[in-house]
Design a protein around this motif. Structure first.
Motif, mmCIF file in Angstrom:
data_model
loop_
_atom_site.group_PDB
_atom_site.id
_atom_site.type_symbol
_atom_site.label_atom_id
_atom_site.label_comp_id
_atom_site.label_asym_id
_atom_site.label_seq_id
_atom_site.Cartn_x
_atom_site.Cartn_y
_atom_site.Cartn_z
ATOM 1 N N GLU A 129 -6.661 -9.748 1.495
ATOM 2 C CA GLU A 129 -6.782 -8.004 1.696
ATOM 3 C C GLU A 129 -5.198 -7.758 1.395
ATOM 4 N N PHE A 130 -4.836 -6.748 0.544
ATOM 5 C CA PHE A 130 -3.662 -6.193 0.443
ATOM 6 C C PHE A 130 -2.718 -7.182 -0.363
ATOM 7 N N ASN A 131 -3.071 -8.231 -0.819
ATOM 8 C CA ASN A 131 -2.271 -9.116 -1.611
ATOM 9 C C ASN A 131 -1.601 -8.101 -2.951
ATOM 10 N N LEU A 132 -0.324 -8.534 -3.065
ATOM 11 C CA LEU A 132 0.345 -7.515 -4.301
ATOM 12 C C LEU A 132 0.469 -6.144 -3.961
ATOM 13 N N ARG A 133 0.390 -5.841 -2.668
ATOM 14 C CA ARG A 133 0.467 -4.530 -2.513
ATOM 15 C C ARG A 133 1.487 -4.184 -1.348
ATOM 16 N N GLY A 134 1.994 -2.992 -1.322
ATOM 17 C CA GLY A 134 2.959 -2.770 -0.025
ATOM 18 C C GLY A 134 3.729 -1.529 0.035
ATOM 19 N N VAL A 138 3.324 -11.164 -2.383
ATOM 20 C CA VAL A 138 2.579 -12.277 -2.857
ATOM 21 C C VAL A 138 2.031 -13.051 -1.718
ATOM 22 N N LYS A 139 0.926 -12.735 -1.013
ATOM 23 C CA LYS A 139 0.443 -13.229 0.009
ATOM 24 C C LYS A 139 -0.482 -14.402 -0.410
ATOM 25 N N THR A 140 -1.177 -14.367 -1.739
ATOM 26 C CA THR A 140 -1.829 -15.224 -2.330
ATOM 27 C C THR A 140 -1.168 -15.553 -3.670
ATOM 28 N N LYS A 141 -0.622 -17.074 -3.559
ATOM 29 C CA LYS A 141 0.244 -17.232 -4.670
ATOM 30 C C LYS A 141 -0.638 -18.036 -5.919
ATOM 31 N N PRO A 142 -0.486 -17.285 -7.042
ATOM 32 C CA PRO A 142 -1.287 -18.006 -8.041
ATOM 33 C C PRO A 142 -0.235 -19.230 -8.576
ATOM 34 N N ALA A 143 -0.685 -20.047 -8.958
ATOM 35 C CA ALA A 143 -0.080 -21.363 -9.581
ATOM 36 C C ALA A 143 0.979 -21.098 -10.539
ATOM 37 N N TYR A 198 -6.811 -7.164 -9.444
ATOM 38 C CA TYR A 198 -6.401 -6.544 -8.089
ATOM 39 C C TYR A 198 -7.286 -7.373 -7.004
ATOM 40 N N GLU A 199 -6.416 -7.239 -5.721
ATOM 41 C CA GLU A 199 -7.031 -7.927 -4.741
ATOM 42 C C GLU A 199 -8.444 -7.551 -4.400
ATOM 43 N N GLN A 200 -8.645 -6.132 -4.870
ATOM 44 C CA GLN A 200 -10.086 -5.683 -4.164
ATOM 45 C C GLN A 200 -11.158 -6.102 -5.180
ATOM 46 N N GLN A 201 -10.599 -6.623 -6.486
ATOM 47 C CA GLN A 201 -11.671 -6.977 -7.425
ATOM 48 C C GLN A 201 -11.835 -8.710 -7.102
ATOM 49 N N ASP A 202 -11.223 -9.389 -6.379
ATOM 50 C CA ASP A 202 -10.991 -10.903 -6.446
ATOM 51 C C ASP A 202 -11.243 -11.457 -4.992
ATOM 52 N N PRO A 203 -12.303 -11.780 -4.636
ATOM 53 C CA PRO A 203 -12.418 -12.686 -3.266
ATOM 54 C C PRO A 203 -11.422 -13.546 -2.940
ATOM 55 N N ALA A 204 -10.828 -14.435 -3.865
ATOM 56 C CA ALA A 204 -9.795 -15.325 -3.813
ATOM 57 C C ALA A 204 -8.605 -14.746 -3.235
#
Lengths: 293, 293
Positions: free
Chosen positions: A174-179, A124-129, A165-171
């Motif tokens: 990259e590769f957020n929620l993938r690994g 989770v590199k970009t944390k949703p509140a 998914y991260e590729q749909q969302d500029p916010a």
């Protein structure tokens, strides 16, 4: 065979037009496709306007499709075709005794270039509140021997709480929620992720239009995508679903199977996550069906 | 009902997902479509790769389609679907006793803005060196009373000898080989045109690819398109085919019907044409099926 009142020879004529150089498998598929499409048209006395509306919808699907989006696939998904083809594939593999873990559709958001991460990392590199953190862990084992598979690859991806998914969302970075993870000396993988949340499939194209016409919601139940691979073993593509999800019984793309439903349990004494999910993945050797090992 | 070894509830589940606000006709069509598509996949044990190849072909069709070209329609045409829908329409009209002249598909080259011409005009505005000139004439009559219909519209269009319609071919002047005619006081229409020649459907897209995979030629037999209209009568869309054409029995889009095959006969003492074609068009009053006239 014809029990209808239309030209009884028409469909045979179309099927019979195939030449001798048609490959046997293509001949089989086109014969079946032509017969079913013709039966569908006759049984329902399809009108010119209805047929043309279908043509427009198919052309629209192609026009919306690009590198990032496959609307033709989505149209198939909402009528259950991708999940059915997956079931057929799994059933055939199961009959060959080499399908220990149920499969599920790949979906359109897989990325081939997802990076490896260390076990214990947080994807989770970009944390949703509004995200709930979970610790996901398990082993990759040989289906037959139950031995752990050391150095197997487990790749995961999931949408964020906004349904993207991260590729749909500029916010999202990259590769957020993938690994991708490699199993350790005990065959274990482990990382932090989000408890998945339900999200709608895109509704601005023919897939969404079809759902609207069929008076259906566009939601997919919360899930995590998994691909597991190991040298000499059959690769596995699947999805796991949260048992508490409200859309579990009416997935808009019909991908849920009972054996893929999992439980997120409370996790104590971990400041990084209040939930945990234990999920073992069973792989089968590529040759086991034929050499008896 | 299920006689296969796959999940017997899957298709019912997909069909049953339709909500109560689905229109009755859409519910009927989607139910039939889903059942046939699923049966097709199960009966042929469709693989993921095969299904994906189909998705790519459908997306490709949409991507090639624009104002001048409808590749989704062409894909339907090469599997006989447009002609079948036309036959269904005609059969239903025939059962209602209001289909005196057999119909045929509109095809993708109709132009709504075709100009009116005078009877006796020559629609061959750009003369191909290898074209054979023909005098086409006939009457538009009421199917029931046999009376001539005065001032009926007869619209025709045809390809040139290079196989191209004028909008496909910069070398032809606009509206070449097209025209609308009004029948005279005897219900007659007459004009000069080309003896039609066979031509291939476009082969640079999925329609052509399907034909190649099915080891089929892309040719359509020589034909002239006709639309006839008259106030208070049902409009008629049809095609007429030259009996001497080599592709009469294997039209790539399956549009030929026996009653639409015509004979070009030698014409004497006309410096403008060495052939003639006499073709009467029968129209039926819109209300005749219900008011008994």
């Amino acid at each position: 065979m014809a029990t209808h009142r239309f030209d009884p020879n028409f469909t045979d004529h179309v099927v019979g037009a195939m030449g001798p150089k048609t490959s046997p498998r293509l001949r089989q598929l086109m014969t079946g496709l032509i017969r079913h499409v013709h039966d569908f048209a006759r049984e329902n006395e399809l009108t010119v306007d209805e047929w043309m509306a279908g043509v427009k919808m198919l052309n629209w699907a192609g026009q919306m499709s690009d590198d990032k989006r496959n609307e033709g696939q989505l149209v198939c998904d909402v009528i259950g075709l991708e999940s059915l083809v997956d079931e057929i594939t799994f059933t055939l593999a199961d009959e060959a005794k080499d399908a220990p873990t149920a499969t599920a559709i790949l979906g359109p958001f897989f990325r081939a270039d997802t990076p490896y991460r260390q076990n214990g990392d947080d994807i989770v590199k970009t944390k949703p509140a509004d995200g709930e953190m979970a610790f996901m862990h398990g082993r990759v084992i040989d289906f037959t021997t139950k031995h752990p598979l050391v150095g197997a690859t487990v790749e995961v991806w999931q949408a964020s709480t906004n349904g993207l998914y991260e590729q749909q969302d500029p916010a999202q970075v990259e590769f957020n929620l993938r690994g991708k993870f490699k199993t350790d000396q005990d065959g274990r993988y482990y990382f932090y992720c989000l408890r998945p949340t339900p999200y709608p499939v895109p509704d601005d194209g023919p897939g969404g239009k079809l759902l609207e016409l069929m008076d259906r919601h566009p939601f997919r139940p919360a899930h995590i995508h998994i691909i597991a691979t190991y040298d000499g073993y059959r690769p596995l593509t699947t999805q796991i679903f949260d048992r508490k999800d409200q859309y579990l019984t009416n997935d808009s793309v019909f991908a849920v199977k009972d054996s893929l439903v999992v439980d997120f349990l409370p996790r104590k004494d971990d400041p990084q996550a209040g939930l945990e999910l234990n999920y073992d993945i069973k792989l089968v050797a590529s040759e086991s069906a034929t050499n008896g090992t």
